[in-house]
Design an enzyme around this catalytic site. Structure first.
Site, PDB file in Angstrom:
ATOM      1  N   ALA A  33       0.837  -1.198   0.000  1.00 39.69           N
ATOM      2  CA  ALA A  33       0.000   0.000   0.000  1.00 39.69           C
ATOM      3  C   ALA A  33       0.869   1.244   0.000  1.00 39.69           C
ATOM      4  O   ALA A  33       1.860   1.340   0.744  1.00 39.69           O
ATOM      5  CB  ALA A  33      -0.914   0.001   1.223  1.00 39.69           C
ATOM      6  N   GLN A  85      -3.847  -7.055  -7.391  1.00 38.86           N
ATOM      7  CA  GLN A  85      -4.195  -7.761  -6.161  1.00 38.86           C
ATOM      8  C   GLN A  85      -5.475  -7.176  -5.574  1.00 38.86           C
ATOM      9  O   GLN A  85      -5.579  -5.959  -5.397  1.00 38.86           O
ATOM     10  CB  GLN A  85      -3.085  -7.675  -5.114  1.00 38.86           C
ATOM     11  N   CYS A 116      -2.712  -9.457   4.428  1.00 38.65           N
ATOM     12  CA  CYS A 116      -2.558  -8.140   5.036  1.00 38.65           C
ATOM     13  C   CYS A 116      -2.967  -8.186   6.507  1.00 38.65           C
ATOM     14  O   CYS A 116      -4.104  -8.566   6.820  1.00 38.65           O
ATOM     15  CB  CYS A 116      -3.393  -7.100   4.293  1.00 38.65           C
ATOM     16  N   LYS A 160      -2.024 -14.857  -1.738  1.00 40.77           N
ATOM     17  CA  LYS A 160      -0.934 -14.492  -0.823  1.00 40.77           C
ATOM     18  C   LYS A 160      -1.424 -14.660   0.610  1.00 40.77           C
ATOM     19  O   LYS A 160      -2.472 -14.118   0.982  1.00 40.77           O
ATOM     20  CB  LYS A 160      -0.468 -13.053  -1.055  1.00 40.77           C
ATOM     21  N   ASP A 225      11.696 -10.729   4.917  1.00 41.76           N
ATOM     22  CA  ASP A 225      13.084 -10.466   5.331  1.00 41.76           C
ATOM     23  C   ASP A 225      14.106 -10.583   4.205  1.00 41.76           C
ATOM     24  O   ASP A 225      15.260 -10.935   4.448  1.00 41.76           O
ATOM     25  CB  ASP A 225      13.496 -11.389   6.485  1.00 41.76           C
ATOM     26  N   ALA A 247       9.650  -7.057  -0.440  1.00 41.25           N
ATOM     27  CA  ALA A 247       8.683  -6.060   0.030  1.00 41.25           C
ATOM     28  C   ALA A 247       9.419  -4.855   0.603  1.00 41.25           C
ATOM     29  O   ALA A 247       9.924  -4.015  -0.140  1.00 41.25           O
ATOM     30  CB  ALA A 247       7.741  -6.690   1.050  1.00 41.25           C
ATOM     31  N   ARG A 248       9.529  -4.768   1.930  1.00 37.34           N
ATOM     32  CA  ARG A 248      10.112  -3.571   2.550  1.00 37.34           C
ATOM     33  C   ARG A 248      11.547  -3.311   2.098  1.00 37.34           C
ATOM     34  O   ARG A 248      11.979  -2.157   2.057  1.00 37.34           O
ATOM     35  CB  ARG A 248      10.030  -3.696   4.076  1.00 37.34           C
TER      36      ARG A 248
END
Length: 340
Positions: A33, A85, A116, A160, A225, A247-248
């Site tokens: 998001a 998604q 989520c 997911k 990770d 991701a992050r």
């Protein structure tokens, strides 16, 4: 130098086939998001991401004809393939949302968000709360698969998930079984529970267990990770997953895809100059201005530029200026000669 792609050894970097969709590589950008909009996906595609997902899109908003939500599904011009998604708690609404996504976009895949952990999503019965109810996950997935299969342009449907709701409710196996039975073609597993949120360490052993459980019946995408190229290699080697999802680790860091692909294929990690990173940020800013206008674009880029400068000399001082920027000119003055 070690031959990372030698014959007789499973290739670390390789094509992936998800149903009718074949992708050139196995390094994906996760749905996030306020991050994985078309502008940022475009930058990541330039930097080597093989596939990417839109931000999570509300099925209820799509069905209610929310134009802002439609805009979230747009394709970046340089994307060879991408996924929309969707999230929701009602079978009929999710099925209708999938039909709308196929009508309004040329996406190559529909992904169902069952991972989520954010309360405003889970309290509606959507997102990772579905891991508590594999039967509901099955019925939603089956409804979406059926709707997509009846459309003029059928595409693969994927799911997911997280490993479970909390340490006492580990349901990845039941959820995987439900997704496979419903016709999903891939499962992405974020190896944390909902209760963990984004804290603690992802348990990659669960991804390995999922790979063993599905035994080639469905594509498995590992998530959690991956912050450095070495993490990507370790996840593939330790779990045997078919693809990885960053991701992050990709926020404000699109060159992580450049580095991962290089490391998986040659064992080397290229250095990315600060000026090169900044130019990617300014390309993203330009794309956002075209999409949303200057003021909204600059507001978005405050956080994004803060991530772009992370780890470079003078980052703290730059961030203090970045958070005050209101225009493209402000950003140009902040970075000045640093752009090279």
């Amino acid at each position: 130098m070690q031959d990372f792609q030698s014959a007789g050894v499973k290739r670390l970097y390789h094509p992936v086939t998800i149903g009718s969709l074949t992708l050139g590589g196995n390094v994906f950008l996760a749905p996030m998001a306020d991050v994985s909009d078309a502008s940022y996906r475009s930058i990541c595609a330039d930097c080597g991401a093989d596939f990417a997902y839109t931000e999570l899109v509300s099925s209820e908003a799509l069905v209610r004809d929310n134009r802002k939500t439609f805009a979230m599904m747009g394709r970046a011009p340089n994307e060879k393939a991408y996924a929309v998604q969707i999230f929701g708690s009602q079978e009929d609404t999710m099925a209708q949302a999938a039909r709308i996504a196929l009508e309004k976009t040329d996406c190559n895949l529909i992904d169902i968000n069952c991972g989520c952990p954010v309360p405003k999503v889970t309290k509606t019965g959507a997102g990772s709360v579905l891991t508590k109810n594999p039967e509901k996950l099955y019925s939603i997935t089956k409804a979406v698969v059926a709707a997509v299969g009846e459309s003029a342009r059928p595409v693969p449907v994927t799911v997911k998930i997280r490993m479970g709701w909390d340490s006492r409710t580990i349901t990845w196996k039941e959820c995987a079984d439900a997704a496979i039975s419903a016709g999903a073609k891939a499962i992405a597993l974020h190896a944390r529970t909902t209760a963990q949120g984004y804290e603690g360490q992802a348990d990659w052993s669960v991804i390995k267990s999922l790979v063993d459980f599905v035994a080639g019946r469905i594509v498995v995408i590992g998530n959690g990770d991956i912050k450095f190229p070495e993490d990507a290699r370790r996840m593939i080697e330790q779990t045997g997953c078919d693809a990885i999802m960053v991701a992050r680790g990709a926020r404000g860091n699109p060159f992580i895809f450049t580095k991962i692909r290089s490391y998986l294929t040659t064992g080397t990690i290229p250095e990315i100059p600060f000026s090169t990173s900044l130019e990617a940020g300014f390309r993203e800013l330009s794309l956002l201005v075209d999409a949303f206008g200057e003021t909204p674009a600059c507001m978005k880029m405050r956080g994004r530029f803060s991530n772009y400068v992370k780890g470079f000399d003078g980052a703290k001082e730059l961030r203090l200026k970045i958070v005050e920027a209101k225009s493209v000119r402000d950003f140009e003055e902040i970075f000045g000669s640093l752009r090279g």
